[in-house]
Design an enzyme around this catalytic site. Structure first.
Site, PDB file in Angstrom:
ATOM      1  N   LYS A  78       0.847  -1.195   0.000  1.00 31.88           N
ATOM      2  CA  LYS A  78       0.000   0.000   0.000  1.00 31.88           C
ATOM      3  C   LYS A  78       0.882   1.245   0.000  1.00 31.88           C
ATOM      4  O   LYS A  78       1.920   1.272   0.668  1.00 31.88           O
ATOM      5  CB  LYS A  78      -0.926  -0.008   1.223  1.00 31.88           C
ATOM      6  N   SER A 153      -9.843   2.100   2.371  1.00 28.63           N
ATOM      7  CA  SER A 153      -8.886   2.820   1.551  1.00 28.63           C
ATOM      8  C   SER A 153      -7.869   1.922   0.855  1.00 28.63           C
ATOM      9  O   SER A 153      -7.248   2.351  -0.123  1.00 28.63           O
ATOM     10  CB  SER A 153      -8.145   3.834   2.415  1.00 28.63           C
ATOM     11  N   SER A 177     -10.174  -0.223   6.595  1.00 28.35           N
ATOM     12  CA  SER A 177      -9.518  -0.042   5.295  1.00 28.35           C
ATOM     13  C   SER A 177      -8.852  -1.280   4.694  1.00 28.35           C
ATOM     14  O   SER A 177      -8.464  -1.257   3.532  1.00 28.35           O
ATOM     15  CB  SER A 177      -8.482   1.084   5.383  1.00 28.35           C
TER      16      SER A 177
END
Lengths: 486, 478
Positions: A78, A153, A177
């Site tokens: 990420k 996210s 997320s």
């Protein structure tokens, strides 16, 4: 079956038996990226050194070096996890060209295990969002339906698992997320106990809630990656100094006598009936195989969203203050004073959602409002935690839906922040209480989109959590993660 | 004009001399090349986290003990949020609600009178960097070396009533910091700075006046000047029928004036909240006690002991106690209880101080030991040697660790105090100097000095001058 469709544990065995090479695996994943990435948009940056890394693994193996089981497995990171020498944008204009001079602690672990880093995954800007639509870089699409969001996210990390563009990925979870996009993309994603994975090098959103966690195609894969990344780190004062087991080695199908709590508050209004049904039938399946089901109550759940958005935004308003144009990242071009430089830099460098949360957080911490908002939210936080610890006196795990419904259309909720925030209604409590939780696929709805089942365990009970998820995976006949759409 | 009283509260920031910074492993050092003592943590790079240097907690607790504070064994650290280019995280980690130490006091001495000043709190925090300005560059440059240097902030109660009291309070804090060795106290390097709160009220009033806070006070003498300037300014405002407005003012030491920085209306809201990246500080009772035991006797206690038990004057006692080296030597010598403390004091404040001042050495750098000094003083007290011979011995023992008794022997410095010998000597001199004898008898008392001098000369300096004087005086009166 193509290599990119396989799980990390399968590939790990093949590598050990020399049935394939790390270079072959990487090349297969890379060609998958080349063919589908323009549809999916999972990546922000590809790692140009990935092939080199794969070659090194093969050389090391050829030289008879003892290798970690995850050596040579491609992993996507990420884009809020600091990677030395590899741009880390947080999907923000503010950090569009920021290259960290150091590695996050998890990256040190991944590098020393000789995993092959494919690149950096798209996300909501600074991890604020539930659809990856707030990314400044580009949109990410749900591989099961390209018109739908992948969740967020960690949308890039989840969609890459479903599209076969990475074998494993790392996400971060502040209010859901990891679990929410895992559910929407039909992948497995775990949010570990607060303090079990070092946050050093994770660009902070809400320091008291953030946690890095693994995503993959199977519970085994997630257990394998979690075993690698967990552990005490002296660079993170909030990391817990205890012995962490090898979850992967200890993984067992544990369902007989398992006490599963089902909190009624997680099945109320606002939860899609198809989601409810599929979660209930998953619980029924566990019951038929020897689990003990207990109906429980977590009455403060209704305050969770408000509590979460106060605490998370307050911390974010402070954490993101360092992006001021002075040291690194974006700086406005034209300004006539220091204050003007600050204002223009931050107005131009941050997107709407980030600015909304900075303003909210600044407000709740302001003198005169602190007691009414932040202080009260901290009191509710304690209450929510207490309710969970009481619940864990009578059950081993708690089962709930991960998300109220399957993936929504791109653009559908972006104009309505409150509606968007309610996507996290089943996940935020876990962060508020600092607990570990995992989302596993639990069937497809009538729109043929994946739904998620969430298990929650007590602090540092990742083994129970993973064993439970593993049992469900076995009972359900395994997860079908890779999209059939392309 | 009415009679006014000045009310002063001080906030003192002292940099601690720990080896590394408060939240990272960078060296805590002054004066090195800009931006070299930095790492991602103290530069506030995204994703970095602070970890507390426990030494800082120890140092602050020591100061808390020295200032008679209650130690809060459980306390948090908080973020103080504000934007400035020398603050890379855009927040300073400090302590808001609960400080590490609170509710203490400090006894100060002003014009021989002791006064107790309340200490509200002592908390730990990190220093910020520094902005640099260079003519070759139109903007400002930032040096982050100082970021994360550990500080304690000591906040006093508004108990100080004059600039002299403020000066005494600051001097006392400085000597304590040096005594417990937690700060270098180098004013020119900014290792102690203070903010001054001043208000005035009519004498006898029990209500405080409106206060102004003065920042940028970088020296103790600056604090004195600033207080005097500010009190005068406020009194003038009141005397001309105006009201003092609550504001923060900047002290300009070069101009000797303060200027408005910001008024109460645009006071900054720092939005303090608990630092989520750090755990609650928990200090166990054993550690608190150990730190308490490590506090040496502090200057104030020493001064009163020297005055009460040793009979030193307030001035001499202060001069000895204010210096760690001097008081160490003094305490070692007097602990032996072999000679008069007053004589030890005289040696330290005269010959020893002269030597250290002339050479730039500290007492510890010299070869002088307490044992040798006491031996020398004892020989003088016994009358074995004269003061002038003692100085000769001193010149040797300050450079070499040699036994004064042996030196006196080797150099033949011992005086002759034998009554019979001295009487013979005096008789001889008196008989040779009849004129001086009759001068003395006619009231010219200074003839005595001449006669004693002649005796000394005749004995080649070996005669005990005290005894000689005694004998000559007696003979003259016979």
């Amino acid at each position: 079956m193509k290599l990119y469709e396989k799980t990390a544990s399968e590939l790990s065995e093949m590598l050990a038996k020399k049935e394939c090479s790390a270079v072959e695996i990487y090349n297969d994943v890379k060609s998958r990226i080349d063919s589908v990435e323009d549809k999916v948009g999972a990546y922000v940056t590809l790692n140009e050194n990935a092939l080199e890394q794969a070659k090194e693994v093969d050389n090391a193996r050829a030289n008879g070096e003892e290798l970690h089981p995850l050596a040579g497995i491609p992993i996507g990171i990420k884009d809020n996890i600091s990677t030395k020498g590899l741009r880390t944008t947080c999907s923000s204009k503010m950090l569009e060209n920021y290259v960290p001079p150091f590695n996050a602690t998890v990256m040190e672990k991944i590098n020393s295990a000789k995993m092959v880093v494919t690149g950096k995954m798209n996300m909501d800007e600074f991890a604020m969002g539930s659809s990856t639509e707030t990314s400044y870089i580009h949109l990410t699409h749900n591989p099961h339906n390209l018109e739908c969001v992948p969740g967020g996210s960690s949308g890039g990390s989840a969609s890459a698992i479903a599209s076969g563009e990475a074998i494993l990925t790392l996400g971060s979870d502040t209010g859901g997320s990891i679990r929410q996009p895992a559910a929407l993309c039909g992948a497995v994603g775990m949010k570990p106990t607060y303090g079990s994975v070092s946050r050093y090098g994770l660009v902070a959103f809400a320091s008291s809630l953030d946690q890095i966690g693994p995503m993959g195609k199977s519970v085994k894969d997630v257990a394998m990656l979690q075993s690698l990344i967990c552990g005490y780190d002296k660079m993170d004062a909030t990391s817990k100094n205890i012995a962490y087991p090898d979850y992967y080695a200890n993984l067992k199908n544990n369902v007989k006598g398992l006490r599963i709590g089902v909190p009624k508050e997680y099945f109320g209004e606002g939860i899609d009936s198809e989601v409810k049904e599929s979660v209930y039938s998953a619980i029924e399946l566990m019951k038929q195989n020897g689990a003990e089901i207990k109906e429980i109550s977590l009455p403060s759940t209704e305050y969770a969203i408000n509590t979460y958005y106060i605490i998370a935004s307050a911390e974010a308003s402070s954490n993101l203050a360092r992006f001021d144009g002075v040291k690194y990242g974006y700086r406005a071009e034209n300004y006539n004073s220091l204050t003007d430089m600050y204002e223009k830099t931050r107005s131009e460098g941050f997107g709407d959602e980030v600015k909304r949360r900075i303003m909210l957080g600044t407000f709740v911490l302001s003198s005169g409002f602190y007691d009414a908002y932040y202080k009260k939210a901290k009191i509710v936080q304690r209450k929510i935690s207490e309710e969970f610890s009481n619940a864990f006196k009578e059950c081993d795990v708690i089962a709930t839906p991960t998300v109220p419904s399957s993936a929504f259309k791109i653009g559908e909720n972006i104009g309505d922040p409150i509606k968007m925030y309610y996507n996290d209604v089943c996940t935020v409590t876990v962060n508020i209480a600092g607990l570990p939780a995992i989302s596993v696929p639990c069937g497809f709805d009538s729109k043929n989109m994946p739904m998620g089942l969430q298990f929650i365990a007590d602090k540092f009970c990742e083994q129970t959590l993973l064993d439970t998820a593993y049992a469900y995976e076995q009972l359900s006949g395994g997860f079908d993660v890779i999209t059939k759409k392309f | 004009m009415k009679d006014y009283e000045i009310v002063i509260g001080l906030e003192v920031h002292a940099e601690l001399n720990t080896e590394s910074k408060i939240y990272c492993n960078c060296r805590n050092a002054f004066g090195l090349e800009v931006n070299t003592q930095v790492c991602p943590v103290c530069m506030g790079m995204p994703g970095t986290l602070p970890t507390l240097n426990e030494k800082v907690v120890d140092y602050a607790i020591k100061m808390g003990h020295a200032m008679n504070c209650k130690i809060n064994s459980v306390c948090k650290q908080d973020r103080k949020n504000y934007f400035y280019p020398d603050l890379p995280k855009a927040y300073q980690i400090s302590q808001a609600e609960v400080p590490l130490c609170e509710n203490g006091y400090l006894d100060i001495m002003v014009d021989g009178v002791e006064k107790r000043i309340g200490v509200t709190r002592i908390h730990i925090e990190e220093d910020a960097g520094k902005l640099l300005h260079d003519d070759s560059f139109s903007g400002s440059l930032v040096d982050l070396n100082r970021c994360g240097v550990p500080l304690i902030e000591i906040v006093s109660e508004p108990d100080i009533r004059s600039s002299a009291e403020a000066k005494a309070y600051l001097d006392t804090i400085k000597s304590i910091l040096q005594y417990i060795n937690i700060s270098d106290c180098k004013m020119q390097e900014g290792s102690i700075r203070c903010d001054v709160n001043v208000s005035v009220r009519e004498k006898g009033s029990d209500k405080f006046g409106t206060r102004c806070e003065m920042k940028n006070v970088n020296s103790f003498s600056g604090a004195v000047r600033g207080i005097e300037y500010e009190a005068k300014r406020q009194i003038e405002v009141l005397e001309s029928g105006g009201t003092v407005i609550q504001e923060t003012r900047r002290w300009d030491d070069a101009k000797g004036m303060s200027f408005t920085m910001r008024t109460k209306e645009d006071a900054q809201d720092y939005r303090y909240f608990p630092e989520p990246d750090l755990l609650t500080i928990v200090v166990d009772e054993e550690r608190i006690q150990k730190l308490k035991e490590s506090i040496p006797e502090l200057p104030n206690r020493k001064i009163s002991r020297y005055v009460k038990e040793h009979g030193l004057s307030q001035v001499d006692a202060t001069l000895i106690a204010e210096s760690i080296d001097k008081s160490k030597l003094y305490d070692e010598c007097t602990a032996m209880k072999k000679c008069s403390p007053k004589n030890v004091c005289n040696w330290i404040l005269s010959d020893i101080s002269k030597f250290t001042n002339d050479t730039g050495k500290s007492i510890l750098d010299t070869a002088l030991t307490a044992e040798n000094l006491v031996k020398l003083i004892c020989e003088v007290e016994k009358g074995t040697i004269s003061n002038s011979s003692a100085k000769k011995v001193f010149d040797i023992i300050i450079k070499d660790d040699k036994d004064p008794v042996k030196l006196i022997e080797e150099l033949g410095l011992a005086q002759n105090s034998d009554e019979g010998f001295l009487e013979e000597l005096a008789k001889d001199i008196l008989s040779k100097n009849e004129k001086s004898v009759s001068d003395y008898k006619n009231g010219k008392t200074n003839a005595l000095g001449y006669l004693v001098g002649q005796c000394m000369k005749a004995s080649k300096g070996k005669a005990n001058p005290g005894k000689v004087k005694e004998i000559v005086t007696r003979m003259l009166s016979e």
